[in-house]
Design a protein around this motif. Structure first.
Motif, PDB file in Angstrom:
ATOM      1  N   ILE A   1      -5.794   0.047  -7.912  1.00 42.51           N
ATOM      2  CA  ILE A   1      -5.898  -1.083  -6.986  1.00 42.51           C
ATOM      3  C   ILE A   1      -7.288  -1.728  -7.108  1.00 42.51           C
ATOM      4  O   ILE A   1      -7.414  -2.943  -7.191  1.00 42.51           O
ATOM      5  CB  ILE A   1      -5.618  -0.631  -5.529  1.00 42.51           C
ATOM      6  N   LEU A   2      -8.327  -0.904  -7.179  1.00 42.54           N
ATOM      7  CA  LEU A   2      -9.690  -1.428  -7.267  1.00 42.54           C
ATOM      8  C   LEU A   2      -9.924  -2.120  -8.610  1.00 42.54           C
ATOM      9  O   LEU A   2     -10.561  -3.170  -8.684  1.00 42.54           O
ATOM     10  CB  LEU A   2     -10.717  -0.308  -7.070  1.00 42.54           C
ATOM     11  N   LYS A   3      -9.378  -1.522  -9.671  1.00 42.16           N
ATOM     12  CA  LYS A   3      -9.578  -2.086 -11.012  1.00 42.16           C
ATOM     13  C   LYS A   3      -8.932  -3.462 -11.138  1.00 42.16           C
ATOM     14  O   LYS A   3      -9.354  -4.294 -11.923  1.00 42.16           O
ATOM     15  CB  LYS A   3      -8.938  -1.162 -12.052  1.00 42.16           C
ATOM     16  N   ASN A   4      -7.884  -3.685 -10.357  1.00 39.64           N
ATOM     17  CA  ASN A   4      -7.153  -4.945 -10.459  1.00 39.64           C
ATOM     18  C   ASN A   4      -7.538  -5.934  -9.366  1.00 39.64           C
ATOM     19  O   ASN A   4      -6.771  -6.845  -9.048  1.00 39.64           O
ATOM     20  CB  ASN A   4      -5.644  -4.684 -10.459  1.00 39.64           C
ATOM     21  N   GLY A   5      -8.684  -5.736  -8.765  1.00 37.58           N
ATOM     22  CA  GLY A   5      -9.210  -6.753  -7.872  1.00 37.58           C
ATOM     23  C   GLY A   5      -9.273  -6.372  -6.401  1.00 37.58           C
ATOM     24  O   GLY A   5      -9.738  -7.167  -5.585  1.00 37.58           O
ATOM     25  N   GLY A   6      -8.796  -5.173  -6.038  1.00 36.41           N
ATOM     26  CA  GLY A   6      -8.900  -4.755  -4.635  1.00 36.41           C
ATOM     27  C   GLY A   6     -10.324  -4.319  -4.321  1.00 36.41           C
ATOM     28  O   GLY A   6     -11.082  -3.967  -5.219  1.00 36.41           O
ATOM     29  N   ARG A   7     -10.694  -4.384  -3.033  1.00 40.62           N
ATOM     30  CA  ARG A   7     -12.015  -3.913  -2.621  1.00 40.62           C
ATOM     31  C   ARG A   7     -11.827  -2.742  -1.666  1.00 40.62           C
ATOM     32  O   ARG A   7     -11.053  -2.824  -0.721  1.00 40.62           O
ATOM     33  CB  ARG A   7     -12.803  -5.021  -1.947  1.00 40.62           C
ATOM     34  N   ARG A   8     -12.565  -1.680  -1.932  1.00 44.94           N
ATOM     35  CA  ARG A   8     -12.423  -0.448  -1.167  1.00 44.94           C
ATOM     36  C   ARG A   8     -12.536  -0.697   0.340  1.00 44.94           C
ATOM     37  O   ARG A   8     -11.770  -0.166   1.129  1.00 44.94           O
ATOM     38  CB  ARG A   8     -13.478   0.545  -1.649  1.00 44.94           C
ATOM     39  N   GLU A   9     -13.509  -1.539   0.750  1.00 45.48           N
ATOM     40  CA  GLU A   9     -13.745  -1.728   2.188  1.00 45.48           C
ATOM     41  C   GLU A   9     -12.638  -2.534   2.860  1.00 45.48           C
ATOM     42  O   GLU A   9     -12.554  -2.588   4.078  1.00 45.48           O
ATOM     43  CB  GLU A   9     -15.126  -2.355   2.445  1.00 45.48           C
ATOM     44  N   ASN A  10     -11.778  -3.172   2.059  1.00 45.70           N
ATOM     45  CA  ASN A  10     -10.682  -3.956   2.639  1.00 45.70           C
ATOM     46  C   ASN A  10      -9.393  -3.153   2.794  1.00 45.70           C
ATOM     47  O   ASN A  10      -8.454  -3.626   3.416  1.00 45.70           O
ATOM     48  CB  ASN A  10     -10.331  -5.132   1.709  1.00 45.70           C
ATOM     49  N   LEU A  11      -9.313  -2.001   2.173  1.00 50.18           N
ATOM     50  CA  LEU A  11      -8.008  -1.361   1.999  1.00 50.18           C
ATOM     51  C   LEU A  11      -7.328  -1.008   3.322  1.00 50.18           C
ATOM     52  O   LEU A  11      -7.936  -0.453   4.237  1.00 50.18           O
ATOM     53  CB  LEU A  11      -8.122  -0.124   1.104  1.00 50.18           C
ATOM     54  N   GLU A  12      -6.064  -1.365   3.384  1.00 53.50           N
ATOM     55  CA  GLU A  12      -5.215  -1.087   4.549  1.00 53.50           C
ATOM     56  C   GLU A  12      -4.262   0.040   4.127  1.00 53.50           C
ATOM     57  O   GLU A  12      -3.607  -0.066   3.100  1.00 53.50           O
ATOM     58  CB  GLU A  12      -4.447  -2.362   4.872  1.00 53.50           C
ATOM     59  N   VAL A  13      -4.219   1.111   4.954  1.00 55.44           N
ATOM     60  CA  VAL A  13      -3.510   2.315   4.540  1.00 55.44           C
ATOM     61  C   VAL A  13      -2.396   2.677   5.517  1.00 55.44           C
ATOM     62  O   VAL A  13      -2.632   2.752   6.728  1.00 55.44           O
ATOM     63  CB  VAL A  13      -4.496   3.508   4.457  1.00 55.44           C
ATOM     64  N   LYS A  14      -1.192   2.880   4.992  1.00 52.50           N
ATOM     65  CA  LYS A  14      -0.078   3.357   5.811  1.00 52.50           C
ATOM     66  C   LYS A  14       0.516   4.598   5.136  1.00 52.50           C
ATOM     67  O   LYS A  14       0.630   4.604   3.910  1.00 52.50           O
ATOM     68  CB  LYS A  14       0.983   2.257   5.934  1.00 52.50           C
ATOM     69  N   VAL A  15       0.850   5.593   5.942  1.00 51.81           N
ATOM     70  CA  VAL A  15       1.343   6.837   5.328  1.00 51.81           C
ATOM     71  C   VAL A  15       2.641   7.328   5.982  1.00 51.81           C
ATOM     72  O   VAL A  15       2.819   7.229   7.195  1.00 51.81           O
ATOM     73  CB  VAL A  15       0.284   7.966   5.389  1.00 51.81           C
ATOM     74  N   PHE A  16       3.490   7.882   5.159  1.00 51.40           N
ATOM     75  CA  PHE A  16       4.825   8.292   5.604  1.00 51.40           C
ATOM     76  C   PHE A  16       5.252   9.596   4.938  1.00 51.40           C
ATOM     77  O   PHE A  16       4.777   9.933   3.869  1.00 51.40           O
ATOM     78  CB  PHE A  16       5.834   7.187   5.244  1.00 51.40           C
ATOM     79  N   GLY A  17       6.181  10.273   5.610  1.00 47.48           N
ATOM     80  CA  GLY A  17       6.821  11.430   4.990  1.00 47.48           C
ATOM     81  C   GLY A  17       6.308  12.756   5.499  1.00 47.48           C
ATOM     82  O   GLY A  17       5.806  12.872   6.615  1.00 47.48           O
TER      83      GLY A  17
END
Lengths: 119, 208
Positions: B102-118
């Protein structure tokens, strides 16, 4: 020995420390940096003997850090610890004068093997 | 509207099979245990979880996001061959691989929105596995300084998850499984778990 661990992932910095401990590197002075730019400052202050560095990081990535350290005449042992390790990356690491490259997922034994030559 | 072929995948994801989903009018990737998919296209990512966990992570600014599907490798009780640290190391790699892409393709670590399931404790024979996966993913996210913006973890249910990285929307269903579905999920997870156990968690070293 002064050891500097450079990785933008806090979890990975903990894992590298743990792997070092498991590989028998205990009682050393360990410093962490979350990217190349922070690491560069830290190198000036701490004068590490060993630098373990991630490849992809914001601000200044691993190869850029190594280049900057070369320009400064830094003589620390420098190893990359990376998730990806393509042949092109290995070539570049070698060209820049890295001492070794460990690809993840690594084990404590990988660290023991890679560092045996330098300690 | 239909498209004749799926949008161009990011490099490294050419092998993930994608199909047209009529219900959502989008192409979508279905990921299996041990896989992950990252995209910058307006498409969906779907998976079915038993005791495994999935993290859905995206950068809302650059609209790049992905989903993984993994579990920690734990041997049976009393078997010390795979200790807790090796096992959490594996989980870290599963998370880091996707975040790096995600970061390599233009995402920024400080922006990341995280959802978790399972992490459902779905099967008597894998009772604690779901809980261990949930504990791992929570610890990991705290260590990395990520906040969880949505979650549905644990309990006795299998889950179906559909993620839209473009909007961040998640459709999740706790599913009452037919016996056959349940057997199929179990079979895949056990197969995946066995493959983890037979593979040593080790990398490669190059000395220059």
């Amino acid at each position: 020995m002064n050891i500097l661990i450079v990785d933008d992932s806090a979890a990975m910095r903990i894992i590298v420390q743990r792997a070092l401990r498991e590989a028998g590197f205990e009682g050393h002075n360990i410093t962490e940096a979350e990217d190349g730019a922070v690491a560069l400052e830290s190198v000036m202050e701490e004068e590490p003997d060993l630098i373990l560095c991630d490849w992809n990081m914001p601000n200044m990535n691993g190869p850029e850090l190594l280049q900057a350290l070369n320009n400064e005449g830094c003589e620390a042992v420098f190893g990359f610890v990376t998730t990806e390790a393509t042949p092109a990356m290995r070539d570049k690491a070698n060209q820049l004068g890295a001492d070794f490259l460990i690809s993840k997922p690594f084990t404590a034994q990988d660290f023991a093997d890679a560092l045996a030559e330098f300690t | 509207m239909t498209q004749t072929s799926p949008p161009k995948p990011l490099r490294g994801f050419e092998d993930i099979r994608r199909t047209w989903h009529y219900a959502y009018k989008k192409y979508g990737a279905r990921i299996m245990p041990g896989e992950y998919y990252v995209t910058r296209n307006d498409e969906l990512i779907a998976t079915t979880l038993g005791s495994c966990v999935s993290a859905c992570i995206r950068d809302p600014d650059t609209k790049i996001g992905g989903m993984n599907h993994f579990m920690l490798p734990f041997k049976g009780q009393g078997d010390a061959a795979m200790d807790a640290s090796a096992s959490s190391r594996y989980g870290n790699f599963a998370m880091e691989h996707m975040i790096n892409d995600i970061l390599k393709n233009g995402g920024r670590r400080e922006n990341l929105e995280v959802k978790v399931f399972g992490g459902g404790n779905v099967l008597p024979s894998m009772t604690a596995v779901g809980t261990k996966n949930v504990n791992f993913v929570r610890d990991y996210l705290v260590t990395e300084g990520f906040e969880i913006s949505a979650e549905d973890l644990g309990g006795p249910y299998p889950r179906k998850v559909v993620y839209f990285p473009e909007s961040g929307r998640v459709l999740m269903q706790r599913v009452a499984m037919s016996r056959r579905d349940e057997e199929e999920i179990t079979r895949r997870e056990i197969e995946y778990r066995n493959s983890l156990e037979s593979k040593p968690v080790g990398g490669e070293i190059d000395l220059f």
